[in-house]
Design an enzyme around this catalytic site. Structure first.
Site, mmCIF file in Angstrom:
data_model
loop_
_atom_site.group_PDB
_atom_site.id
_atom_site.type_symbol
_atom_site.label_atom_id
_atom_site.label_comp_id
_atom_site.label_asym_id
_atom_site.label_seq_id
_atom_site.Cartn_x
_atom_site.Cartn_y
_atom_site.Cartn_z
ATOM 1 C CB SER A 31 7.356 66.870 -6.360
ATOM 2 O OG SER A 31 7.716 65.543 -6.043
ATOM 3 C CG HIS A 79 13.810 56.004 -7.771
ATOM 4 N ND1 HIS A 79 12.896 57.028 -7.684
ATOM 5 C CD2 HIS A 79 14.698 56.227 -6.760
ATOM 6 C CE1 HIS A 79 13.221 57.837 -6.676
ATOM 7 N NE2 HIS A 79 14.312 57.378 -6.115
#
Ligand code: OAD
Length: 243
Positions: free
Chosen positions: A187, A114
């Site tokens: 997550s 990212h």
């Protein structure tokens, strides 16, 4: 813990995938959950391509907060444990984090899916700058401008943008060759990162997950270590050392 240590010991090639939970004990907020950034900021408005083109100054409220948090953070013992794991077969750390803490700790191969907060980029002319060189102005509330007069932004992936293709390709090939993938503090909801452990598993890899609570990956994991990255990773490495 015992079977996890044995799995690490028996693996020839190990890849780690980290998410925001890896940095929580270094004082960096995660994205989801009660204390997560997305409970305070709307990602579409504050961290998307369209949000940035419409009101860059609003996005800079979030970027400033992230930059200040990350520049003030130090890697915790879990990061050091991952550096030591390079002596036990760890070949690459694939991270969704943009805080640079794996590199600060000394990990050799880090694939930043990212992007990074450590560099600023100009979407208009492609110019780049080190965030560190602009840190004071940014902390003082200024928005960094490029010489071409466009507003610069951190070199992070915004919503609506593709991931850096070369890094993504390297990540896919790392997971296809690995015998063990450790998914730490994520997550497992954001793609394509969330698919990496499953791709590894299809190529015969074992999945080990470390998280303070179960995720949607947990039913597919061969080992689930419930707890904090800053506590469990040093314990794993201590046991590897003593074998
Ligand atoms: P999340 O905030 O979605 O998830 C963090 C995970 O870490 C959760 O599953 C927590 O239970 C776990 N966790 C919290 N503290 C922990 C600790 N001390 N030790 C171990 N686990 C802990 O963060 P990510 O999964 O990284 O993308 O989110 C993925 C992407 O979503 C981010 O990279 C970001 C976000 O939108 C972009 O901004 C492009």
């Amino acid at each position: 813990m015992k079977s996890a240590v044995e799995a690490i010991r028996g693996a020839d090639h190990i890849v780690v995938l980290t998410g925001a939970g890896m940095s929580v004990e270094s004082g960096i907020a995660p994205f989801r959950g009660e204390d997560g950034l997305w409970s305070e900021f709307d990602p579409q408005e504050m961290a998307s391509v369209t949000g940035f083109s419409k009101h860059p100054e609003r996005c800079w409220q979030l970027f400033r907060l992230q930059i200040e948090e990350c520049f003030g953070a130090e890697p915790h013992e879990g990061y050091e444990a991952l550096v030591e794991m390079e002596d036990h077969g760890l070949e690459a750390v694939i991270t969704q984090n943009v805080d640079g803490l794996h590199q600060k700790a000394g990990s050799k191969k880090v694939l930043e899916l990212h992007g990074t907060l450590n560099e600023l980029v100009c979407d208009s002319c492609g110019n780049r700058k080190d965030t560190e060189d602009m840190f004071e102005e940014i902390s003082d509330g200024e928005i960094p401008y490029c010489e071409c007069e466009a507003v610069m932004r951190p070199d992070v992936v915004l919503f609506g943008e593709p991931l850096p293709q070369k890094t993504l390709k390297e990540a896919w090939s790392a997971v296809e060759d690995t015998s063990l993938i450790m998914s730490i503090g994520t997550s497992s909801v954001v793609q394509p990162a969330a698919s990496l452990p499953l791709t590894a598993k299809r190529s015969g890899s074992t999945i080990m997950e470390l998280n303070v609570k179960p995720t949607q990956l947990t039913p597919r994991a061969d080992h689930f270590l419930e707890g904090k990255a800053g506590e469990i990773l040093p314990e794993l490495v201590k046991r590897l050392r003593n074998l």
